[in-house]
Design a protein around this motif. Structure first.
Motif, PDB file in Angstrom:
ATOM      1  N   ASN A 283      14.046   2.295   9.721  1.00  0.00           N
ATOM      2  CA  ASN A 283      12.396   3.468   9.353  1.00  0.00           C
ATOM      3  C   ASN A 283      12.840   4.501   9.329  1.00  0.00           C
ATOM      4  O   ASN A 283      12.172   5.869   9.475  1.00  0.00           O
ATOM      5  CB  ASN A 283      11.413   3.633  10.988  1.00  0.00           C
ATOM      6  CG  ASN A 283      10.977   1.709  10.355  1.00  0.00           C
ATOM      7  OD1 ASN A 283      10.440   1.420   9.508  1.00  0.00           O
ATOM      8  ND2 ASN A 283      10.319   1.251  11.477  1.00  0.00           N
TER       9      ASN A 283
ATOM     10  N   SER B 217       2.635  -0.129   4.915  1.00  0.00           N
ATOM     11  CA  SER B 217       2.153   0.216   6.573  1.00  0.00           C
ATOM     12  C   SER B 217       2.024  -1.943   6.794  1.00  0.00           C
ATOM     13  O   SER B 217       2.309  -2.287   8.231  1.00  0.00           O
ATOM     14  CB  SER B 217       1.254  -0.551   6.307  1.00  0.00           C
ATOM     15  OG  SER B 217       0.055  -0.917   5.543  1.00  0.00           O
ATOM     16  N   ASN B 218       2.426  -2.730   6.058  1.00  0.00           N
ATOM     17  CA  ASN B 218       2.855  -4.177   6.514  1.00  0.00           C
ATOM     18  C   ASN B 218       4.794  -4.157   6.564  1.00  0.00           C
ATOM     19  O   ASN B 218       4.773  -5.411   6.612  1.00  0.00           O
ATOM     20  CB  ASN B 218       2.686  -4.342   4.697  1.00  0.00           C
ATOM     21  CG  ASN B 218       1.053  -4.854   4.593  1.00  0.00           C
ATOM     22  OD1 ASN B 218       0.145  -5.707   5.535  1.00  0.00           O
ATOM     23  ND2 ASN B 218      -0.126  -4.535   4.108  1.00  0.00           N
ATOM     24  N   TRP B 219       5.753  -3.852   6.055  1.00  0.00           N
ATOM     25  CA  TRP B 219       7.409  -3.259   6.181  1.00  0.00           C
ATOM     26  C   TRP B 219       7.018  -2.479   7.103  1.00  0.00           C
ATOM     27  O   TRP B 219       7.030  -1.223   7.427  1.00  0.00           O
ATOM     28  CB  TRP B 219       7.165  -3.231   4.423  1.00  0.00           C
ATOM     29  CG  TRP B 219       6.949  -4.210   3.435  1.00  0.00           C
ATOM     30  CD1 TRP B 219       5.801  -3.749   2.716  1.00  0.00           C
ATOM     31  CD2 TRP B 219       7.444  -6.486   3.914  1.00  0.00           C
ATOM     32  NE1 TRP B 219       5.452  -4.757   2.244  1.00  0.00           N
ATOM     33  CE2 TRP B 219       6.048  -6.249   2.556  1.00  0.00           C
ATOM     34  CE3 TRP B 219       8.661  -5.991   3.910  1.00  0.00           C
ATOM     35  CZ2 TRP B 219       6.437  -7.233   1.659  1.00  0.00           C
ATOM     36  CZ3 TRP B 219       8.487  -7.361   3.382  1.00  0.00           C
ATOM     37  CH2 TRP B 219       6.836  -7.599   2.285  1.00  0.00           C
ATOM     38  N   ASP B 220       8.304  -2.994   8.184  1.00  0.00           N
ATOM     39  CA  ASP B 220       9.630  -1.892   8.290  1.00  0.00           C
ATOM     40  C   ASP B 220      10.591  -1.929   7.366  1.00  0.00           C
ATOM     41  O   ASP B 220      10.312  -2.400   6.171  1.00  0.00           O
ATOM     42  CB  ASP B 220      10.014  -2.698   9.194  1.00  0.00           C
ATOM     43  CG  ASP B 220       9.242  -2.044  10.574  1.00  0.00           C
ATOM     44  OD1 ASP B 220       8.698  -1.790  11.441  1.00  0.00           O
ATOM     45  OD2 ASP B 220       8.521  -3.624  11.438  1.00  0.00           O
TER      46      ASP B 220
ATOM     47  N   LYS C 129       6.120  -6.800   9.170  1.00  0.00           N
ATOM     48  CA  LYS C 129       5.816  -6.542  10.314  1.00  0.00           C
ATOM     49  C   LYS C 129       5.893  -8.012  10.639  1.00  0.00           C
ATOM     50  O   LYS C 129       5.705  -8.478  11.796  1.00  0.00           O
ATOM     51  CB  LYS C 129       4.979  -5.602  10.354  1.00  0.00           C
ATOM     52  CG  LYS C 129       5.692  -4.705  10.213  1.00  0.00           C
ATOM     53  CD  LYS C 129       4.506  -2.843  10.070  1.00  0.00           C
ATOM     54  CE  LYS C 129       5.226  -1.762  10.103  1.00  0.00           C
ATOM     55  NZ  LYS C 129       4.052  -1.047  10.561  1.00  0.00           N
TER      56      LYS C 129
ATOM     57  N   SER D  89      12.668   7.445   6.509  1.00  0.00           N
ATOM     58  CA  SER D  89      12.184   7.302   5.481  1.00  0.00           C
ATOM     59  C   SER D  89      12.831   8.655   4.920  1.00  0.00           C
ATOM     60  O   SER D  89      12.951   8.600   3.108  1.00  0.00           O
ATOM     61  CB  SER D  89      10.557   7.735   5.891  1.00  0.00           C
ATOM     62  OG  SER D  89      10.803   9.064   6.860  1.00  0.00           O
TER      63      SER D  89
ATOM     64  N   ASP E  50       1.158  -1.250  -0.342  1.00  0.00           N
ATOM     65  CA  ASP E  50       0.136   0.380   0.128  1.00  0.00           C
ATOM     66  C   ASP E  50       1.087   1.627  -0.451  1.00  0.00           C
ATOM     67  O   ASP E  50       1.734   1.424   0.089  1.00  0.00           O
ATOM     68  CB  ASP E  50      -1.086   0.298   1.461  1.00  0.00           C
ATOM     69  CG  ASP E  50      -0.553  -0.313   2.592  1.00  0.00           C
ATOM     70  OD1 ASP E  50       0.952   0.506   2.625  1.00  0.00           O
ATOM     71  OD2 ASP E  50      -0.820  -0.662   3.268  1.00  0.00           O
ATOM     72  N   GLU E  51       0.463   2.336  -0.500  1.00  0.00           N
ATOM     73  CA  GLU E  51       0.725   3.345   0.055  1.00  0.00           C
ATOM     74  C   GLU E  51       1.769   3.578   0.965  1.00  0.00           C
ATOM     75  O   GLU E  51       2.976   4.719   0.766  1.00  0.00           O
ATOM     76  CB  GLU E  51       0.117   5.112  -0.485  1.00  0.00           C
ATOM     77  CG  GLU E  51       0.561   5.811  -0.487  1.00  0.00           C
ATOM     78  CD  GLU E  51       0.141   7.363  -1.090  1.00  0.00           C
ATOM     79  OE1 GLU E  51       0.598   8.795  -0.563  1.00  0.00           O
ATOM     80  OE2 GLU E  51      -1.492   6.684  -1.166  1.00  0.00           O
ATOM     81  N   GLU E  52       1.697   3.576   2.148  1.00  0.00           N
ATOM     82  CA  GLU E  52       2.501   3.357   3.492  1.00  0.00           C
ATOM     83  C   GLU E  52       3.101   2.347   4.094  1.00  0.00           C
ATOM     84  O   GLU E  52       4.097   2.285   4.941  1.00  0.00           O
ATOM     85  CB  GLU E  52       1.096   4.458   5.172  1.00  0.00           C
ATOM     86  CG  GLU E  52       0.421   5.044   4.681  1.00  0.00           C
ATOM     87  CD  GLU E  52      -0.526   5.251   3.511  1.00  0.00           C
ATOM     88  OE1 GLU E  52      -0.874   4.131   3.456  1.00  0.00           O
ATOM     89  OE2 GLU E  52      -1.147   5.998   2.492  1.00  0.00           O
TER      90      GLU E  52
END
Length: 302
Positions: A79, A46-49, A110, A81, A42-44
């Protein structure tokens, strides 16, 4: 809805049922399980560090990187970014992860996974960085990842098993840190590397084995530069399959690692890492689903 419309609808439903029954049993199971895919982009992110270590230089020997005055250099860390190594972009309906490769590092799931089918698509970008300017573009899927980051030679990745992504070598195996596994492969001779082959017996590759830490895939099925490739990783119990564009290129079993007590123990679950390794690479359609068993087709490889 009139009688004619009802009859047409019934015929359509019956056709679907009949067409599905024509598939082999394994394929019927795959159809049933299609809804169980979990998408990991997804754009963020969110499933990953994300993790970044260093910009490694030519001739790096695996030691802890140091400044000119001899003090240790800290890795960039988790993280961060602002370095823009891992970014997402929308291209049509596709959410794409762009990995610049400028720093050594990885995406780290994650969640931990075991007994699963992972599928993703990748294609190469154009950029390469030191120390790979004159070498092949390189990345990889690291599975069954456990323990701290920086456990292996490049001081970047977790102890794991590697499904190599490299120009002309996609599907190769590398061990990471103290992992080991048995692979159906030809016995190497002189300076040759072992090469996977489904008709050969299993060779011990990795920690404690006679053939070091690397095995070549059985064949090169990668598409031309700029085209998307589909990779499938099947992991069930201690077994795994590396599949490139629909072709099984490596058969592996007895996944294990040497623990801190000096014991070889099973390595059958963990996080997933996607490498940043001095080459630009793009990922899309990353998805995963659990497996209750190996299909009869996959079982025949073992």
């Amino acid at each position: 809805m009139n009688n004619i419309q009802i009859r047409v609808l019934c015929v359509c439903i019956l056709s679907i049922i009949i067409s599905c029954s024509d598939f082999p049993k394994d394929e019927q199971q795959n159809i049933t399980k299609e809804v169980q895919w979990k998408y990991l982009i997804d754009e963020e992110l969110s499933n990953w560090d994300t993790y970044l270590s260093f910009k490694h230089q030519k001739g790096y020997d695996g030691s802890a990187p140091k400044n000119e005055d001899g003090t240790l250099i800290d890795p960039i860390g988790m993280n961060k970014s602002e370095y823009k190594v891992f970014t997402t972009v929308k291209e049509g309906e596709d959410e794409i992860i762009k990995v610049s490769g400028e720093y050594y590092g990885c995406l780290i799931s994650k969640e931990e996974y075991k007994d699963y089918h992972l599928q993703l698509k990748f294609k190469w970008g154009d950029k390469k960085w030191t120390p790979r300017e004159s070498l092949l573009k390189d990345s990889g899927i690291l599975y069954h990842s456990i323990g701290p980051v920086g456990a292996e030679h490049w001081r970047t990745w977790m102890l794991s098993q590697e499904f190599q992504i490299m120009q002309g070598h996609t599907g190769d195996y590398w061990n990471q840190a103290t992992s080991a596994i048995d692979i159906r492969a030809y016995t190497p001779e002189y300076i040759m590397n072992p090469m996977a082959n489904e008709h050969q017996d299993y060779l011990h590759i990795g920690e404690g084995g006679p053939y070091k830490n690397y095995c070549l895939r059985s064949n090169d099925y990668e598409k031309l530069h700029g085209e998307w490739n589909t990779l499938d990783l099947i992991c069930y119990k201690d077994k795994s399959l590396h599949i490139v564009n629909g072709n099984v290129v490596m058969i592996l079993k007895n996944s294990r690692y040497l623990n801190s007590q000096g014991e070889m123990v099973p390595l059958t679950a963990g996080k997933i890492q996607l490498q940043s390794e001095a080459a630009e690479i793009h990922f899309k359609d990353i998805r995963i689903r659990g497996l209750d068993s190996l299909s009869s087709n996959y079982k025949t490889y073992f």
